[in-house]
Write an enzyme that holds these catalytic residues in place. Sequence first.
Site, PDB file in Angstrom:
ATOM      1  N   GLU A   1      15.441 108.844 -57.610  1.00  0.00           N
ATOM      2  CA  GLU A   1      14.087 108.374 -57.934  1.00  0.00           C
ATOM      3  C   GLU A   1      13.328 107.982 -56.674  1.00  0.00           C
ATOM      4  O   GLU A   1      12.154 108.333 -56.506  1.00  0.00           O
ATOM      5  CB  GLU A   1      14.136 107.190 -58.895  1.00  0.00           C
ATOM      6  CG  GLU A   1      12.762 106.663 -59.253  1.00  0.00           C
ATOM      7  CD  GLU A   1      12.789 105.479 -60.215  1.00  0.00           C
ATOM      8  OE1 GLU A   1      11.725 104.867 -60.424  1.00  0.00           O
ATOM      9  OE2 GLU A   1      13.865 105.161 -60.749  1.00  0.00           O
TER      10      GLU A   1
ATOM     11  N   GLY B   1     -16.644 109.493 -44.959  1.00  0.00           N
ATOM     12  CA  GLY B   1     -17.813 108.613 -44.984  1.00  0.00           C
ATOM     13  C   GLY B   1     -18.198 108.274 -46.412  1.00  0.00           C
ATOM     14  O   GLY B   1     -17.347 108.008 -47.264  1.00  0.00           O
TER      15      GLY B   1
ATOM     16  N   SER C   1      11.313  94.332 -60.564  1.00  0.00           N
ATOM     17  CA  SER C   1      12.321  95.138 -59.863  1.00  0.00           C
ATOM     18  C   SER C   1      13.727  94.557 -59.953  1.00  0.00           C
ATOM     19  O   SER C   1      14.671  95.148 -59.442  1.00  0.00           O
ATOM     20  CB  SER C   1      11.922  95.282 -58.388  1.00  0.00           C
ATOM     21  OG  SER C   1      10.692  95.963 -58.258  1.00  0.00           O
TER      22      SER C   1
END
Length: 389
Positions: free
Chosen positions: A243, A340, A134
């Site tokens: 974005e 479940g 990043s």
Amino acid sequence: MNNIYFTEEHLLFRQSLKDFLQKEVVPHIERWEETGTIERFIWEKFGEMGYFGLATPEEDGGLGLDLFYTVIFLEELQKINSGGFAAAMWAHAYLAMTYLNKRAKGDIRKKYLEPSAYGKLIGCLGVTEPYGGSDVAGMRTTAIQKGDMYIINGSKTFITNGVYGDYIILAAKTDSTAGNKGISIFVVDRNAKGVSANKLNKLGWRASDTAELAFDNVEIPSENLLGEEGMGFSYIMEAFALERLVMGINAHARAEYALDYAMQYMSEREAFGKTINQFQALRHRIVDLHADIEICKQYNYYVASRLDKGEYVVKEATISKLKSTKMADEVAYECLQFLGGYGYIEDYPMARLLRDSRLGPIGGGTSEILREIIAKIIIDKKEYRPATN
């Protein structure tokens, strides 16, 4: 539906898009999820319908519509349970094409933008690098000018549409001594000599192709520079607002889809003589999840309305992605539990949805990086400004 933001025309568009996706996309999703390849015909169908040109000016083959058409486009793509297919579509339209819409001029604009709006060309955005993640300013890919050419060397990773796309919107250092002021943006043909791709094997987003790209002395003409040299970081930060909001909207829509499915299942599944949506413990968990989704959704609509007016919403869009993607992960986790044992079975949608959702807090800037960006704004009083040209 919130009529503060959506007109009758928006609602008609939403219904026609739902119908299109059910007819043209849903029958192929399982095949694309298995093969990791989205066939070219669907891109052209999206182009024919105008879906790639919602935010593109009419003179460039688009429709030039307001941002809430994009909101609808993103929301409905999340409700066919293929995060990978959705990502391939919006990465083309709102990552690659955003830079062409804003920065491409002359012949380059004509060569790439109109065919992109029509789905004839597929684009990707190349910013993230193997060593930088990043950290955009720390990128190592270089573009060195040599006469009327740029020579590109380096690598990118986690690039959606990087394997099967036709062009790359590429960020590279044109001045390695200038920090984030030395970054520029280019358009590079995917099949240019010296460009190679390695397809990555992902946990989720299985339908989309994600690449590690390498550039070995790739030569491109100087007119492939988008905007001005050295302005790339400003362009990227400006585009990041869209974005991140895209990923925030995706998250609230994905969570809404998950909860709707779980509630339908719970209205039919019985235990101890009654449907499981009648057990207070489960009912109250549903309420909490619904409330969290609604809070994020209304915030995201608010940010979209400001962005549509041309406001610079980097902080707000960053908050959108940070909070909405965390919420969507929690909703997917809880909804899988509601099913479940069936939640753990691939024939039901929750297993894929859980995997696809997990990309939210990672892609487009990790949550940790986003928190630091927001901290710089609210604590250090750092100001991010729109690119001036």
